[in-house]
Design a protein around this motif. Structure first.
Motif, PDB file in Angstrom:
ATOM      1  N   GLU A 112      12.095   1.054  10.239  1.00 48.94           N
ATOM      2  CA  GLU A 112      12.735   2.333  10.494  1.00 48.94           C
ATOM      3  C   GLU A 112      11.850   3.501  10.058  1.00 48.94           C
ATOM      4  N   ILE A 113      10.752   3.209   9.386  1.00 50.00           N
ATOM      5  CA  ILE A 113       9.860   4.255   8.882  1.00 50.00           C
ATOM      6  C   ILE A 113       8.792   4.556   9.930  1.00 50.00           C
ATOM      7  N   ASP A 114       8.660   5.829  10.296  1.00 51.98           N
ATOM      8  CA  ASP A 114       7.623   6.193  11.266  1.00 51.98           C
ATOM      9  C   ASP A 114       6.667   7.265  10.738  1.00 51.98           C
ATOM     10  N   ALA A 115       6.816   7.670   9.460  1.00 53.77           N
ATOM     11  CA  ALA A 115       5.887   8.637   8.881  1.00 53.77           C
ATOM     12  C   ALA A 115       5.885   8.492   7.367  1.00 53.77           C
ATOM     13  N   PHE A 116       4.727   8.638   6.783  1.00 52.24           N
ATOM     14  CA  PHE A 116       4.593   8.609   5.322  1.00 52.24           C
ATOM     15  C   PHE A 116       3.420   9.477   4.911  1.00 52.24           C
ATOM     16  N   ARG A 117       3.334   9.806   3.603  1.00 52.51           N
ATOM     17  CA  ARG A 117       2.245  10.626   3.111  1.00 52.51           C
ATOM     18  C   ARG A 117       1.924  10.217   1.672  1.00 52.51           C
ATOM     19  N   ILE A 167      10.712  -6.494   6.155  1.00 46.58           N
ATOM     20  CA  ILE A 167      10.256  -5.955   4.889  1.00 46.58           C
ATOM     21  C   ILE A 167      11.189  -4.808   4.513  1.00 46.58           C
ATOM     22  N   THR A 168      11.770  -4.881   3.321  1.00 42.75           N
ATOM     23  CA  THR A 168      12.694  -3.862   2.854  1.00 42.75           C
ATOM     24  C   THR A 168      12.026  -3.016   1.781  1.00 42.75           C
ATOM     25  N   LEU A 169      12.110  -1.708   1.960  1.00 43.55           N
ATOM     26  CA  LEU A 169      11.577  -0.770   0.981  1.00 43.55           C
ATOM     27  C   LEU A 169      12.723  -0.202   0.152  1.00 43.55           C
ATOM     28  N   GLN A 170      12.522  -0.117  -1.158  1.00 50.47           N
ATOM     29  CA  GLN A 170      13.460   0.584  -2.021  1.00 50.47           C
ATOM     30  C   GLN A 170      12.949   2.009  -2.176  1.00 50.47           C
ATOM     31  N   VAL A 171      13.692   2.965  -1.620  1.00 50.74           N
ATOM     32  CA  VAL A 171      13.268   4.359  -1.584  1.00 50.74           C
ATOM     33  C   VAL A 171      14.108   5.168  -2.572  1.00 50.74           C
ATOM     34  N   TYR A 194      10.901  13.691   2.632  1.00 52.03           N
ATOM     35  CA  TYR A 194       9.995  12.680   2.099  1.00 52.03           C
ATOM     36  C   TYR A 194      10.517  12.214   0.741  1.00 52.03           C
ATOM     37  N   ALA A 195      10.590  10.898   0.567  1.00 48.55           N
ATOM     38  CA  ALA A 195      11.066  10.304  -0.679  1.00 48.55           C
ATOM     39  C   ALA A 195      10.126   9.180  -1.100  1.00 48.55           C
ATOM     40  N   ARG A 196      10.037   8.942  -2.391  1.00 49.99           N
ATOM     41  CA  ARG A 196       9.053   8.009  -2.945  1.00 49.99           C
ATOM     42  C   ARG A 196       9.494   6.558  -2.797  1.00 49.99           C
ATOM     43  N   VAL A 197       8.545   5.691  -2.444  1.00 48.32           N
ATOM     44  CA  VAL A 197       8.789   4.249  -2.342  1.00 48.32           C
ATOM     45  C   VAL A 197       8.631   3.632  -3.725  1.00 48.32           C
ATOM     46  N   LEU A 198       9.672   2.929  -4.182  1.00 44.79           N
ATOM     47  CA  LEU A 198       9.660   2.328  -5.511  1.00 44.79           C
ATOM     48  C   LEU A 198       9.221   0.862  -5.482  1.00 44.79           C
ATOM     49  N   ASN A 210       0.814  -1.214   0.000  1.00 47.01           N
ATOM     50  CA  ASN A 210       0.000   0.000   0.000  1.00 47.01           C
ATOM     51  C   ASN A 210       0.846   1.262   0.000  1.00 47.01           C
ATOM     52  N   MET A 211       2.136   1.128   0.317  1.00 49.98           N
ATOM     53  CA  MET A 211       3.023   2.286   0.356  1.00 49.98           C
ATOM     54  C   MET A 211       3.704   2.548  -0.976  1.00 49.98           C
ATOM     55  N   LEU A 212       3.555   1.634  -1.944  1.00 51.37           N
ATOM     56  CA  LEU A 212       4.183   1.832  -3.242  1.00 51.37           C
ATOM     57  C   LEU A 212       3.656   3.114  -3.881  1.00 51.37           C
ATOM     58  N   GLY A 213       4.578   3.962  -4.319  1.00 51.58           N
ATOM     59  CA  GLY A 213       4.190   5.223  -4.918  1.00 51.58           C
ATOM     60  C   GLY A 213       3.970   6.331  -3.908  1.00 51.58           C
ATOM     61  N   GLN A 214       3.885   5.975  -2.613  1.00 51.59           N
ATOM     62  CA  GLN A 214       3.744   6.984  -1.573  1.00 51.59           C
ATOM     63  C   GLN A 214       5.138   7.484  -1.170  1.00 51.59           C
ATOM     64  N   SER A 215       5.177   8.476  -0.302  1.00 53.02           N
ATOM     65  CA  SER A 215       6.447   9.027   0.165  1.00 53.02           C
ATOM     66  C   SER A 215       6.621   8.727   1.644  1.00 53.02           C
ATOM     67  N   VAL A 216       7.839   8.357   2.030  1.00 56.71           N
ATOM     68  CA  VAL A 216       8.153   8.067   3.425  1.00 56.71           C
ATOM     69  C   VAL A 216       9.203   9.050   3.914  1.00 56.71           C
TER      70      VAL A 216
END
Length: 221
Positions: free
Chosen positions: A216-221, A202-206, A187-191, A89-95
């Motif tokens: 390690e992520i505690d905020a996203f938009r 779970i590893t996110l490519q940012v 804020y950077a985009r989740v790829l 659900n975070m794909l395309g969002q910013s963390v």
């Protein structure tokens, strides 16, 4: 005279448990072994109740631990699926990640935050071209209480927003009459998102920051 058929040893006795091979002993195997033990015990020195109850308690404990382990393994699988679902659900969002360089988001804005350890009287945020160092924009904010303070630059030049050129951010604050630097977060985009080999992490490519553990992520938009 009636003759009796000879007794042979061609098969196992009814009181002898059948070998189980390499499979683990189950509850029925235990009861079979216990029954054989009771039938073949020394009548002059029979097993007392304490021994009997002790064996039963040991088996119950082992069986209980196995059930708990099975439950925990199933729970871990459910948690992994939940984390993967949340990550998708975070794909395309910013963390929000620690960093001094940001790229314009899908709205053409630069957004971030800074952790203020102690109250400050004022805060100045500077935006400059990450390649040339040219100052592009500054913002002067009023007093900030301790905690997380958000900032954003929304009216970027059209060419900067269109090319999504990287922007460097520096933050200076006045605290008790002295200027102190603060470390920004951007804020950077989740790829993409992927699960580790054990399925626990779970590893996110940012974008611009590479692989980051989702914990390690505690905020996203």
């Amino acid at each position: 005279m009636t003759s009796l058929a000879p007794i042979t040893a061609s098969g196992p006795s009814r009181d002898t448990p059948t070998p189980t091979g390499n499979r683990p002993l189950g509850q029925q195997d235990f009861l079979t072994l216990l029954t054989a033990q009771m039938k073949n015990q020394d009548p002059l020195n029979p097993m007392d109740n304490a021994q009997f109850m002790g064996q039963m308690a040991q088996f119950s404990t082992v069986a209980g631990i196995e059930r708990v382990n099975d439950t925990l393994m199933g729970f871990g699988s459910v948690m992994r699926d939940m984390r993967l679902s949340a990550a998708s659900n975070m794909l395309g969002q910013s963390v929000l990640v620690p960093g001094t360089v940001a790229q314009p988001d899908k709205d053409g804005a630069i957004r971030g935050a800074v952790e203020v350890q102690a109250p400050v009287q004022s805060m100045v945020i500077s935006y400059s071209d990450a390649r040339s160092g040219t100052l592009l924009h500054t913002q002067t904010l009023g007093p900030q209480a301790a905690g997380r303070a958000a900032f954003e630059w929304t009216d970027l030049p059209p060419n900067l927003a269109a090319t999504r050129s990287p922007v460097r951010i520096t933050i200076d604050a006045m605290q008790n009459g002295e200027q102190v630097p603060l470390d920004p977060q951007v804020y950077a985009r989740v790829l993409s998102a992927s699960a580790g080999t054990g399925g626990d992490d779970i590893t996110l490519q940012v974008e611009g920051f590479g692989a980051i553990n989702m914990l390690e992520i505690d905020a996203f938009r």
